[in-house]
Design a protein around this motif. Structure first.
Motif, short mmCIF file in Angstrom:
data_model
loop_
_atom_site.label_atom_id
_atom_site.label_comp_id
_atom_site.label_asym_id
_atom_site.label_seq_id
_atom_site.Cartn_x
_atom_site.Cartn_y
_atom_site.Cartn_z
N VAL A 110 0.85 -1.14 -0.07
CA VAL A 110 0.01 -0.07 -0.06
C VAL A 110 0.83 1.21 0.00
CG1 VAL A 110 -1.90 -1.16 1.18
CG2 VAL A 110 -0.33 0.05 2.58
N GLY A 111 2.07 1.28 0.71
CA GLY A 111 2.81 2.28 0.48
C GLY A 111 3.33 2.97 -0.67
N ARG A 148 2.83 -0.71 8.41
CA ARG A 148 1.78 -0.77 7.50
C ARG A 148 2.03 -0.50 6.00
NH1 ARG A 148 -2.51 -4.29 8.70
NH2 ARG A 148 -4.11 -3.35 10.09
N PHE A 149 2.90 0.44 5.89
CA PHE A 149 3.57 0.79 4.59
C PHE A 149 3.66 -0.35 3.87
CE2 PHE A 149 6.98 1.85 1.81
CZ PHE A 149 6.48 3.18 1.39
N LYS A 150 4.33 -1.46 4.46
CA LYS A 150 4.96 -2.66 3.66
C LYS A 150 3.90 -3.79 3.49
CE LYS A 150 8.12 -2.21 6.95
NZ LYS A 150 9.13 -2.58 7.79
N GLN A 151 2.98 -3.56 3.83
CA GLN A 151 1.81 -4.61 3.75
C GLN A 151 1.02 -4.40 2.62
OE1 GLN A 151 -0.33 -4.56 7.48
NE2 GLN A 151 1.33 -5.86 8.53
N TYR A 152 0.22 -5.52 2.09
CA TYR A 152 -0.64 -5.59 1.03
C TYR A 152 -1.86 -5.35 1.17
CZ TYR A 152 3.47 -7.36 -1.37
OH TYR A 152 4.78 -7.68 -1.99
N PRO A 153 -2.70 -4.99 0.34
CA PRO A 153 -4.09 -4.67 0.54
C PRO A 153 -4.99 -5.88 1.31
CG PRO A 153 -3.77 -3.83 -1.42
CD PRO A 153 -2.37 -4.77 -0.98
N HIS A 154 -4.58 -7.04 1.01
CA HIS A 154 -5.23 -8.23 1.79
C HIS A 154 -4.99 -8.39 3.28
CE1 HIS A 154 -1.45 -10.35 0.97
NE2 HIS A 154 -1.88 -11.22 2.02
#
Length: 355
Positions: A110-111, A148-154
């Motif tokens: 997401v980032g 959270r910047f490094k996480q994916y939408p799911h």
């Protein structure tokens, strides 16, 4: 207040196998700096087509702006080329779509999705863009933004995904934010959080919002003014108090009457009879006449003009003509009217919102 956007006599059509669908038929409104304008109506009334026309996101192969102008920052958006529009879209005018899962790229963290617009429109370095993206995640209320910047939408819940979408829309500090039913896919608790977030963000970044919804309960919480759409036209426009406490169009009466009210004893929830008209062949006269229990003979023969109820309240119905019979709104509407004294002058017939 300064006008930031003006839509004048907008006509939009779609070419289909069945013929020309006249989706937008003479829509006019303005948006003032710092205000929230809600556009409400049933599915198919033209709300989303209007805003996607402003964003120039309609398919080029079968849609066309037949007439009208969309004035923003001294330019007519309707006449801009796609390359010119790309400099405005996302930078000056951003959009939040209905379903956050389809708005986000599932293969990208997401980032980076937030950084894209920042780098494209603001020319920041990757490092600076990353810092701003993390700040935006923090601004929209996502905890531990660096992680959270490094996480994916799911890896996000539905409400958190919508917050990410809002962060993307706010990345370049847009002058106008268009929200197309941004809370429809969320449960009521998360809806309230997202609406509170948008109101808070508007104060912080001083943006103007066009809020598309079919839920009048949402409108009461977020809007300054309301435009009610039916069959590709705006049929009533006023402040949120005027629309809720002194509505004048039978269609607006129907929308308000269909809202659940715990204080009314009737068990059955009101439903507007019939269905919206086929815009392949729009009806003669008032498009709402076939569904309107208060329709006059003239409603089937001649389209009504706009009538001015106050400086901010305009209504497109023959019931406001001086020779029309006195028609009382339904009980649910009269109950609201008792809470707001009617201190308006006699309605005046106007053309295109101008006396």
């Amino acid at each position: 207040m300064e006008k930031i956007l003006e839509v004048n006599n907008l006509h939009v059509s779609f070419d289909t196998y069945g013929g020309e669908v006249k989706a937008i038929r003479g829509v006019s409104f303005d948006l003032k700096k710092g205000e929230t304008l809600a556009i409400v109506g049933e599915s198919g009334s033209g709300k989303s087509v209007t805003t996607k026309t402003i964003m120039r996101l309609l398919p080029e192969n079968n849609s066309r702006i037949k007439e009208g102008e969309i004035l923003f920052d001294g330019k007519d958006i309707a006449k801009l080329t796609e390359s010119q529009m790309q400099k405005i879209r996302g930078k000056d005018i951003s959009m939040i779509f209905q379903d956050p899962m389809t708005s986000l790229n599932p293969t990208m963290i997401v980032g980076k999705q937030i950084m894209e617009g920042i780098i494209k429109h603001q020319g920041l370095s990757k490092g600076a863009a990353k810092e701003k993206a993390i700040d935006l995640l923090r601004l929209v209320g996502i905890p531990m933004p660096e992680e959270r910047f490094k996480q994916y939408p799911h890896q996000f819940s539905g409400g958190m995904r919508q917050r990410v979408v809002i962060a993307i829309a706010l990345a370049c500090n847009p002058k106008i934010l268009i929200a197309d039913e941004p809370t429809t896919a969320l449960d009521v608790t998360i809806q309230a959080q997202i609406l509170d977030l948008m109101k808070d963000l508007q104060k912080k970044i001083d943006t103007s919002i066009v809020f598309i919804t079919h839920d009048l309960g949402v409108v009461a919480n977020v809007a300054d003014r309301v435009a009610v759409m039916y069959a590709g036209q705006i049929i009533e426009m006023g402040t949120v108090d005027e629309i809720f406490y002194d509505p004048r169009h039978p269609y607006t009466w129907g929308l308000l009457s269909s809202m659940p009210d715990l204080d009314l004893k009737e068990a059955a929830l009101y439903a507007i009879p019939g269905t919206p008209p086929d815009l392949l062949d729009p009806p003669k006269g008032d498009a709402f006449a076939p569904r309107n229990e208060f329709a006059l003979q003239i409603d089937h023969e001649m389209e009504p003009p706009m009538f001015k109820v106050s400086d901010t309240h305009y209504v497109k119905t023959w019931l406001l003509h001086e020779n029309a019979p006195d028609v009382q709104p339904p009980l649910a509407v009269k109950k609201r009217q008792r809470n707001m004294p009617n201190n308006y002058d006699k309605p005046v017939m106007v053309k295109d919102g101008v006396e």
